[in-house]
Structure formats: C-alpha cells, structure tokens
Scaffold this motif. Sequence first.
Motif, short mmCIF file in Angstrom:
data_model
loop_
_atom_site.label_atom_id
_atom_site.label_comp_id
_atom_site.label_asym_id
_atom_site.label_seq_id
_atom_site.Cartn_x
_atom_site.Cartn_y
_atom_site.Cartn_z
N LYS A 20 0.82 -1.21 0.00
CA LYS A 20 0.00 0.00 0.00
C LYS A 20 0.85 1.26 0.00
O LYS A 20 0.48 2.27 -0.60
CB LYS A 20 -0.94 -0.02 1.20
N PHE A 21 2.02 1.22 0.65
CA PHE A 21 2.93 2.36 0.66
C PHE A 21 3.40 2.64 -0.76
O PHE A 21 3.97 1.78 -1.41
CB PHE A 21 4.12 2.08 1.58
N GLY A 22 3.16 3.84 -1.24
CA GLY A 22 3.60 4.21 -2.58
C GLY A 22 2.49 4.26 -3.62
O GLY A 22 2.69 4.82 -4.69
N ILE A 23 1.32 3.68 -3.31
CA ILE A 23 0.23 3.73 -4.28
C ILE A 23 -0.30 5.16 -4.36
O ILE A 23 -0.57 5.78 -3.33
CB ILE A 23 -0.91 2.77 -3.87
N PRO A 24 -0.45 5.72 -5.57
CA PRO A 24 -1.03 7.07 -5.69
C PRO A 24 -2.38 7.14 -4.99
O PRO A 24 -3.15 6.17 -5.00
CB PRO A 24 -1.17 7.26 -7.20
N ARG A 25 -2.68 8.29 -4.41
CA ARG A 25 -3.90 8.42 -3.62
C ARG A 25 -5.13 8.61 -4.48
O ARG A 25 -6.25 8.59 -3.98
CB ARG A 25 -3.75 9.57 -2.61
N GLN A 26 -4.94 8.81 -5.78
CA GLN A 26 -6.05 8.91 -6.73
C GLN A 26 -5.60 8.26 -8.04
O GLN A 26 -4.40 8.18 -8.33
CB GLN A 26 -6.44 10.37 -6.99
N PRO A 27 -6.55 7.81 -8.87
CA PRO A 27 -6.16 7.24 -10.16
C PRO A 27 -5.67 8.32 -11.12
O PRO A 27 -5.94 9.51 -10.95
CB PRO A 27 -7.47 6.62 -10.67
N ASN A 28 -4.93 7.89 -12.13
CA ASN A 28 -4.45 8.73 -13.25
C ASN A 28 -3.41 9.77 -12.86
O ASN A 28 -3.08 10.64 -13.67
CB ASN A 28 -5.62 9.40 -13.97
N LEU A 29 -2.86 9.69 -11.65
CA LEU A 29 -1.74 10.56 -11.29
C LEU A 29 -0.43 9.99 -11.82
O LEU A 29 0.52 10.73 -12.07
CB LEU A 29 -1.67 10.73 -9.78
N VAL A 30 -0.38 8.68 -11.97
CA VAL A 30 0.80 8.00 -12.50
C VAL A 30 0.35 7.06 -13.62
O VAL A 30 -0.56 6.26 -13.43
CB VAL A 30 1.51 7.18 -11.40
N GLN A 31 1.00 7.18 -14.78
CA GLN A 31 0.58 6.38 -15.93
C GLN A 31 1.29 5.03 -15.95
O GLN A 31 2.08 4.72 -16.84
CB GLN A 31 0.81 7.16 -17.22
N VAL A 32 1.02 4.24 -14.93
CA VAL A 32 1.55 2.89 -14.83
C VAL A 32 0.62 1.93 -15.57
O VAL A 32 -0.61 2.00 -15.41
CB VAL A 32 1.66 2.46 -13.35
N GLU A 33 1.20 1.05 -16.38
CA GLU A 33 0.38 0.04 -17.06
C GLU A 33 0.20 -1.17 -16.15
O GLU A 33 1.14 -1.64 -15.52
CB GLU A 33 1.03 -0.39 -18.37
N SER A 34 -1.01 -1.66 -16.09
CA SER A 34 -1.33 -2.86 -15.32
C SER A 34 -2.41 -3.62 -16.08
O SER A 34 -2.92 -3.15 -17.10
CB SER A 34 -1.80 -2.48 -13.91
N TYR A 35 -2.76 -4.81 -15.59
CA TYR A 35 -3.81 -5.55 -16.28
C TYR A 35 -4.66 -6.34 -15.29
O TYR A 35 -4.22 -6.68 -14.19
CB TYR A 35 -3.24 -6.49 -17.36
#
Length: 244
Positions: A20-35
């Motif tokens: 949980k430490f390090g996850i952006p507090r809102q979506p779309n703040l970091v453009q990380v790809e996931s699936y």
Amino acid sequence: MNSSVVMPIIGYMSSPYREKFGIPRQPNLVQVESYIEMVEPYNDVLAFEGIEDFSHLWLLWQFHDNKNNTNTLNQEPKFRSQVRPPRLGGNQKVGVFATRSMYRPSPIGLSVVRFVRVEKHGKSVRLYVTGSDLLNGTPILDIKPYIQYSDAIADSVSGYAQDEPIRKMVIWMETAQLQQQYLLKLGILNKKILDELEQVLSLDPRPAYQNDIERVYGMCFAELNIRFTVDENNITVIAVESNQ
C-alpha cells in the motif's frame, strides 16, 4: 432487512504496486500500465466486444488488504464516521462520506482508468489499462465504460481536493545511479519501469503525518526495493535493488 450483499469477483489486478505504501492516492496521477486477469466464467473475450470504442473505463473493486475492514464483502466492517484525509495533512477529521478513504462501511473502491487493450493468453483474458491506483491482487467487481458527456462535469467542485498534488523533483545519488545502470543492464529494470517509478516517487508516497527529513524510507515497486529521503522540494533516491 438484509444488510449485506454478496458480489462476484470477475478478475484480479496485476500491478507493480506490491504494497500500500507508494500507491497514488487517486487514479491517473501515474501512468503505470497494469492488467486485470479475468476469472471463469468472465474470461470470455466476447464480453469485451466494443470496449475498444471507449478511451476510459470505470473499475469497481474491493479493498481486500485493509486490516481495519473485514476481508469479505458479505461481512460488516468496523464503521468509522470520521477519518483524516491525507490532503488535509492527516490531522483534520471529516465525515467518511466526504472522502475516498478505504475505511468505509462497504470496502468498495471506484477508479477511472485509460483503456489500452484486451489480450487472450490461452484460456486467460487480460484487460490492460493505465492510470490504476490498485494494489497488486486487488479483486475486481465490475468494469464499466466511462461516458464523457455524463461522467465529466465541467463545473464540478472538489472541496479540499480541487487541485492536483504538487510533485517533487526526483534526484538519484551517485551510488543509486550505478545500481540503476546495473539493473538496466541485467534487464530487471527498463526505461518504462524507471519512468513509472519516478512518477510514483514525485508524488511523495509518505503518510501525511510523517515529515522527518532525516528518515530513510523504503518502498517496494514491481521487482524493486527503493530507499529514499524526502525534503521540502526533493525526493532523493539513495538505493535501488532487485527483490527477485
């Protein structure tokens, strides 16, 4: 009256956020790809027919790793009427329904993400997105298209979270730069992951109540362990190592 609802899990998120430490507090703040890895019977590629016509999607998901909530959707979590949002420094309390806090009556999250593609891997179907703020392994409850004319409200007001958080500059110490180059050479690290990591760090992943500039913080991201310090303007990476 029944006070609980049972919902099926349709898939699980695979992301570089391993804690949980390090996850952006809102979506779309970091453009990380996931699936999202779909599970039976929802791993049917026909269920995604037409989804490529939408640029963004809503993900409905479960806060599954919150120790202060129960771990299943058909059990009542502990209720907190007020919480301390990070955007208010972690000190001021507001009503839980005026926040996106994980400490909710129902452990359900909602995130808008950018659609990338759908891929079939044998019997598996994967939905690729960017901009997710979900922990690796998060259960997905539903996927819905984002509708621009109704979901985007031009004159909306967002209270204490009206503006995007200020980003800090990410600086690499010489020893950390050497480690970075070594991991790039081994293929454990690549330019894409490096860019995503710096985006995450620039948002200052520390809890709002921690402001010790002498403290060394540690974070796990993808297959990496990162150690860094934080001052008023900068994030200084002092070490990056493989956790493989």
